[in-house]
Motif scaffolding. Structure first.
Motif, PDB file in Angstrom:
ATOM      1  N   SER A  88     -16.316 -12.062 -25.727  1.00  0.00           N
ATOM      2  CA  SER A  88     -16.057 -13.468 -25.494  1.00  0.00           C
ATOM      3  C   SER A  88     -15.391 -14.076 -26.718  1.00  0.00           C
ATOM      4  O   SER A  88     -15.781 -13.781 -27.848  1.00  0.00           O
ATOM      5  CB  SER A  88     -17.390 -14.171 -25.209  1.00  0.00           C
ATOM      6  OG  SER A  88     -17.203 -15.541 -25.021  1.00  0.00           O
ATOM      7  N   GLN A 141     -12.522 -17.649 -28.003  1.00  0.00           N
ATOM      8  CA  GLN A 141     -11.654 -18.761 -27.650  1.00  0.00           C
ATOM      9  C   GLN A 141     -10.219 -18.263 -27.672  1.00  0.00           C
ATOM     10  O   GLN A 141      -9.789 -17.643 -28.641  1.00  0.00           O
ATOM     11  CB  GLN A 141     -11.816 -19.929 -28.618  1.00  0.00           C
ATOM     12  CG  GLN A 141     -13.102 -20.673 -28.410  1.00  0.00           C
ATOM     13  CD  GLN A 141     -13.176 -21.920 -29.258  1.00  0.00           C
ATOM     14  OE1 GLN A 141     -12.676 -21.960 -30.361  1.00  0.00           O
ATOM     15  NE2 GLN A 141     -13.821 -22.935 -28.724  1.00  0.00           N
ATOM     16  N   PRO A 198     -11.157 -27.853 -20.716  1.00  0.00           N
ATOM     17  CA  PRO A 198     -12.463 -27.226 -20.453  1.00  0.00           C
ATOM     18  C   PRO A 198     -12.386 -25.999 -19.543  1.00  0.00           C
ATOM     19  O   PRO A 198     -13.232 -25.117 -19.615  1.00  0.00           O
ATOM     20  CB  PRO A 198     -13.278 -28.340 -19.790  1.00  0.00           C
ATOM     21  CG  PRO A 198     -12.626 -29.595 -20.235  1.00  0.00           C
ATOM     22  CD  PRO A 198     -11.162 -29.273 -20.381  1.00  0.00           C
ATOM     23  N   TRP A 207     -11.727 -22.981 -22.020  1.00  0.00           N
ATOM     24  CA  TRP A 207     -12.397 -23.080 -23.314  1.00  0.00           C
ATOM     25  C   TRP A 207     -12.754 -21.725 -23.909  1.00  0.00           C
ATOM     26  O   TRP A 207     -12.583 -21.484 -25.081  1.00  0.00           O
ATOM     27  CB  TRP A 207     -13.646 -23.950 -23.177  1.00  0.00           C
ATOM     28  CG  TRP A 207     -14.265 -24.283 -24.488  1.00  0.00           C
ATOM     29  CD1 TRP A 207     -15.411 -23.754 -25.001  1.00  0.00           C
ATOM     30  CD2 TRP A 207     -13.770 -25.182 -25.462  1.00  0.00           C
ATOM     31  NE1 TRP A 207     -15.662 -24.294 -26.230  1.00  0.00           N
ATOM     32  CE2 TRP A 207     -14.661 -25.184 -26.547  1.00  0.00           C
ATOM     33  CE3 TRP A 207     -12.655 -26.010 -25.529  1.00  0.00           C
ATOM     34  CZ2 TRP A 207     -14.483 -25.958 -27.672  1.00  0.00           C
ATOM     35  CZ3 TRP A 207     -12.471 -26.782 -26.657  1.00  0.00           C
ATOM     36  CH2 TRP A 207     -13.378 -26.749 -27.708  1.00  0.00           C
ATOM     37  N   ARG A 208     -13.312 -20.832 -23.093  1.00  0.00           N
ATOM     38  CA  ARG A 208     -13.687 -19.494 -23.573  1.00  0.00           C
ATOM     39  C   ARG A 208     -13.167 -18.449 -22.599  1.00  0.00           C
ATOM     40  O   ARG A 208     -13.163 -18.647 -21.395  1.00  0.00           O
ATOM     41  CB  ARG A 208     -15.202 -19.351 -23.688  1.00  0.00           C
ATOM     42  CG  ARG A 208     -15.746 -20.186 -24.824  1.00  0.00           C
ATOM     43  CD  ARG A 208     -17.047 -19.721 -25.420  1.00  0.00           C
ATOM     44  NE  ARG A 208     -17.106 -18.442 -26.068  1.00  0.00           N
ATOM     45  CZ  ARG A 208     -16.631 -18.167 -27.292  1.00  0.00           C
ATOM     46  NH1 ARG A 208     -15.980 -19.064 -27.961  1.00  0.00           N
ATOM     47  NH2 ARG A 208     -16.808 -16.978 -27.821  1.00  0.00           N
ATOM     48  N   TYR A 209     -12.776 -17.323 -23.173  1.00  0.00           N
ATOM     49  CA  TYR A 209     -12.336 -16.169 -22.385  1.00  0.00           C
ATOM     50  C   TYR A 209     -13.419 -15.104 -22.509  1.00  0.00           C
ATOM     51  O   TYR A 209     -14.018 -14.953 -23.568  1.00  0.00           O
ATOM     52  CB  TYR A 209     -11.011 -15.634 -22.928  1.00  0.00           C
ATOM     53  CG  TYR A 209     -10.517 -14.425 -22.189  1.00  0.00           C
ATOM     54  CD1 TYR A 209      -9.836 -14.554 -20.989  1.00  0.00           C
ATOM     55  CD2 TYR A 209     -10.759 -13.145 -22.675  1.00  0.00           C
ATOM     56  CE1 TYR A 209      -9.395 -13.446 -20.297  1.00  0.00           C
ATOM     57  CE2 TYR A 209     -10.321 -12.032 -21.988  1.00  0.00           C
ATOM     58  CZ  TYR A 209      -9.643 -12.184 -20.799  1.00  0.00           C
ATOM     59  OH  TYR A 209      -9.216 -11.073 -20.116  1.00  0.00           O
ATOM     60  N   HIS A 210     -13.674 -14.366 -21.435  1.00  0.00           N
ATOM     61  CA  HIS A 210     -14.715 -13.341 -21.490  1.00  0.00           C
ATOM     62  C   HIS A 210     -14.344 -12.120 -20.655  1.00  0.00           C
ATOM     63  O   HIS A 210     -13.543 -12.215 -19.721  1.00  0.00           O
ATOM     64  CB  HIS A 210     -16.051 -13.903 -20.984  1.00  0.00           C
ATOM     65  CG  HIS A 210     -16.096 -13.967 -19.483  1.00  0.00           C
ATOM     66  ND1 HIS A 210     -15.528 -14.994 -18.767  1.00  0.00           N
ATOM     67  CD2 HIS A 210     -16.620 -13.113 -18.568  1.00  0.00           C
ATOM     68  CE1 HIS A 210     -15.704 -14.784 -17.478  1.00  0.00           C
ATOM     69  NE2 HIS A 210     -16.359 -13.645 -17.332  1.00  0.00           N
ATOM     70  N   TYR A 217     -11.882 -17.092 -17.664  1.00  0.00           N
ATOM     71  CA  TYR A 217     -12.146 -18.233 -18.515  1.00  0.00           C
ATOM     72  C   TYR A 217     -13.468 -18.912 -18.166  1.00  0.00           C
ATOM     73  O   TYR A 217     -14.332 -18.321 -17.547  1.00  0.00           O
ATOM     74  CB  TYR A 217     -10.954 -19.191 -18.457  1.00  0.00           C
ATOM     75  CG  TYR A 217      -9.689 -18.521 -18.946  1.00  0.00           C
ATOM     76  CD1 TYR A 217      -9.405 -18.452 -20.302  1.00  0.00           C
ATOM     77  CD2 TYR A 217      -8.820 -17.898 -18.064  1.00  0.00           C
ATOM     78  CE1 TYR A 217      -8.269 -17.812 -20.767  1.00  0.00           C
ATOM     79  CE2 TYR A 217      -7.676 -17.253 -18.523  1.00  0.00           C
ATOM     80  CZ  TYR A 217      -7.404 -17.219 -19.866  1.00  0.00           C
ATOM     81  OH  TYR A 217      -6.285 -16.567 -20.326  1.00  0.00           O
ATOM     82  N   SER A 218     -13.612 -20.172 -18.538  1.00  0.00           N
ATOM     83  CA  SER A 218     -14.895 -20.870 -18.613  1.00  0.00           C
ATOM     84  C   SER A 218     -15.583 -21.211 -17.301  1.00  0.00           C
ATOM     85  O   SER A 218     -16.789 -21.381 -17.284  1.00  0.00           O
ATOM     86  CB  SER A 218     -14.714 -22.173 -19.396  1.00  0.00           C
ATOM     87  OG  SER A 218     -14.174 -21.907 -20.655  1.00  0.00           O
ATOM     88  N   THR A 219     -14.864 -21.377 -16.227  1.00  0.00           N
ATOM     89  CA  THR A 219     -15.488 -21.863 -14.993  1.00  0.00           C
ATOM     90  C   THR A 219     -15.278 -20.897 -13.837  1.00  0.00           C
ATOM     91  O   THR A 219     -14.469 -19.974 -13.922  1.00  0.00           O
ATOM     92  CB  THR A 219     -14.885 -23.233 -14.579  1.00  0.00           C
ATOM     93  OG1 THR A 219     -13.526 -23.033 -14.167  1.00  0.00           O
ATOM     94  CG2 THR A 219     -14.928 -24.235 -15.717  1.00  0.00           C
ATOM     95  N   LYS A 278     -12.164 -17.754 -13.408  1.00  0.00           N
ATOM     96  CA  LYS A 278     -12.590 -16.391 -13.713  1.00  0.00           C
ATOM     97  C   LYS A 278     -12.593 -15.570 -12.438  1.00  0.00           C
ATOM     98  O   LYS A 278     -12.574 -16.103 -11.324  1.00  0.00           O
ATOM     99  CB  LYS A 278     -13.957 -16.360 -14.383  1.00  0.00           C
ATOM    100  CG  LYS A 278     -15.121 -16.732 -13.505  1.00  0.00           C
ATOM    101  CD  LYS A 278     -16.423 -16.642 -14.278  1.00  0.00           C
ATOM    102  CE  LYS A 278     -17.587 -17.119 -13.433  1.00  0.00           C
ATOM    103  NZ  LYS A 278     -18.835 -17.073 -14.180  1.00  0.00           N
TER     104      LYS A 278
END
Length: 152
Positions: A32, A34, A49, A52-55, A67-69, A73
């Motif tokens: 994970s 940014q 938003p 915000w984060r990649y995983h 990504y975040s939501t 994803k």
């Protein structure tokens, strides 16, 4: 940059390089960060938003990347994966027309967080008889490939 909360402990002696993380319960691999393009999204604040984060997270039964939501994803059953291959170099700009969630000229779906290595996953055919191909960024493509190939 890979999440520093990971360690190399594993319950299986054959999985010496598999990461475990407290962030995703049951994960055998969790990465994970940014995305580097995040500062550019300040100009488009309402969508910031969403990215915000990649995983990249792999459990015994699922693969999740993006990504975040839930909107940004992709989650799939590992049993739906037909094939996996390492992509040595993803160039978001020249290969995909930018970073984020993209389609290329081959109608593959890309979750491109940054330039660099990645993974290509081909999923089994759906009701329409067409398989779906996803390409996603990862800092550890060989490790992700090896984990996902265990079932194939």
């Amino acid at each position: 940059m890979v999440d520093s909360s990971k360690n190399s402990n594993s319950n299986n002696a054959n999985d010496e390089n598999v990461d475990k993380s407290g962030e995703s319960e049951g994960a055998i691999y969790d990465e994970s960060f940014q995305p580097p393009f995040l500062p550019v999204l300040i100009l488009a604040f309402p969508i910031m938003p969403l990215f915000w984060r990649y995983h990249v997270t792999i459990t015994k039964t699922n693969l999740s990347f993006g990504y975040s939501t839930a909107l940004t994803k992709k989650e799939m059953d590992r049993s739906d994966i037909e094939s996996v291959e390492v992509v040595d170099s993803i160039n978001g700009l020249t290969g995909w027309g930018g970073w984020g969630i993209r389609k290329n000229f081959s109608w593959e779906t890309g979750y491109i967080a940054k330039n660099g290595p990645g993974i290509k996953v081909i999923c089994k055919s759906g009701d329409d008889g067409k398989s779906q191909t996803y390409v996603f960024s990862t800092d550890n493509p060989k490790q992700v490939h090896d984990i996902l190939s265990q079932d194939n």
